[in-house]
Scaffold this motif. Structure first.
Motif, PDB file in Angstrom:
ATOM      1  N   VAL A 197       1.240   4.913   0.259  1.00 54.30           N
ATOM      2  CA  VAL A 197       0.453   6.015   0.819  1.00 54.30           C
ATOM      3  C   VAL A 197       1.227   7.309   0.601  1.00 54.30           C
ATOM      4  N   VAL A 221      -4.052   6.130  -1.450  1.00 50.88           N
ATOM      5  CA  VAL A 221      -3.411   4.820  -1.431  1.00 50.88           C
ATOM      6  C   VAL A 221      -3.395   4.255  -2.844  1.00 50.88           C
ATOM      7  N   LEU A 278      -5.337   2.082   7.896  1.00 54.35           N
ATOM      8  CA  LEU A 278      -4.397   1.129   7.298  1.00 54.35           C
ATOM      9  C   LEU A 278      -4.278  -0.108   8.176  1.00 54.35           C
ATOM     10  N   LEU A 321       0.865  -1.184   0.000  1.00 47.26           N
ATOM     11  CA  LEU A 321       0.000   0.000   0.000  1.00 47.26           C
ATOM     12  C   LEU A 321       0.899   1.230   0.000  1.00 47.26           C
ATOM     13  N   LEU A 344      -7.554   8.067   1.398  1.00 48.91           N
ATOM     14  CA  LEU A 344      -7.295   7.457   2.693  1.00 48.91           C
ATOM     15  C   LEU A 344      -8.244   8.122   3.692  1.00 48.91           C
TER      16      LEU A 344
END
Length: 194
Positions: A10, A173, A44, A8, A191
């Motif tokens: 970010v 993300v 997350l 992921l 996110l």
């Protein structure tokens, strides 16, 4: 049997430099960006390993998101803008219009302010992706937007010129799933907090 790896990527919250449309000078998040990151805490996976670009805004974003046990990776640093660091696009365009134009149109060779070219960034991030262990499980990488662009370019086998065709928003993300250097890419979901 090979297990799938999930990364992921970010992107950090807004920084003072981003608000000014300036090349990153390793400055902090702006107050609104920090508040947005805190509001997204818990979004997350708690059990994921975490790696962070070695910039203040990525580190601060990871902290605001409540991510712990982070490690830093120089290979996931943002583009080295050389002498353009801290300068706005308008300032560079006025002082060095030819150099700025070449950087935006010659990704294989042109480097900002003596830093690194887009092709070099794509290769560096591609090397990092190539070393992610098959079956590594979940990994959260809080990285600069240009690192996400470079990762996508590498994953889909696009030429470095595609780097400039990818818009990467703050606090989004981009999900990579795959194994053995074959990645599927899910692009830019916002996110949001848990």
């Amino acid at each position: 049997m090979h297990r799938t790896t999930r990364i992921l990527f970010v992107t950090p919250a807004l920084s003072v430099a981003q608000r000014k449309a300036a090349f990153d000078d390793d400055g902090p998040l702006d107050p609104a960006g920090a508040a947005q990151a805190r509001a997204a805490a818990g979004a997350l996976p708690a059990d994921a390993r975490v790696v962070v670009s070695p910039s203040a805004r990525c580190t601060e974003t990871a902290e605001a998101l409540g991510l712990t046990n982070t490690s830093s990776s120089a290979e996931l640093a943002g583009v080295d803008a050389g002498s353009w660091r801290g300068r706005t696009l308008d300032e560079v365009g006025a002082a060095e219009p030819g150099a700025l134009g070449r950087w935006l149109t010659e990704p294989d060779v042109a480097a900002p302010g003596g830093g690194e070219s887009v092709a070099q960034v794509c290769a560096r991030v591609g090397r990092w992706l190539g070393r992610v262990e098959p079956g590594a499980g979940r990994l959260v990488a809080v990285v600069e937007p240009d690192v996400v662009r470079a990762a996508v370019v590498h994953a889909i086998g696009a030429p470095p010129a595609a780097f400039w065709r990818l818009d990467v928003e703050p606090l989004t993300v981009t999900e990579f799933t795959g194994r053995l250097d074959r990645w599927n890419v899910g692009l830019g979901r916002p996110l949001t907090g848990a």
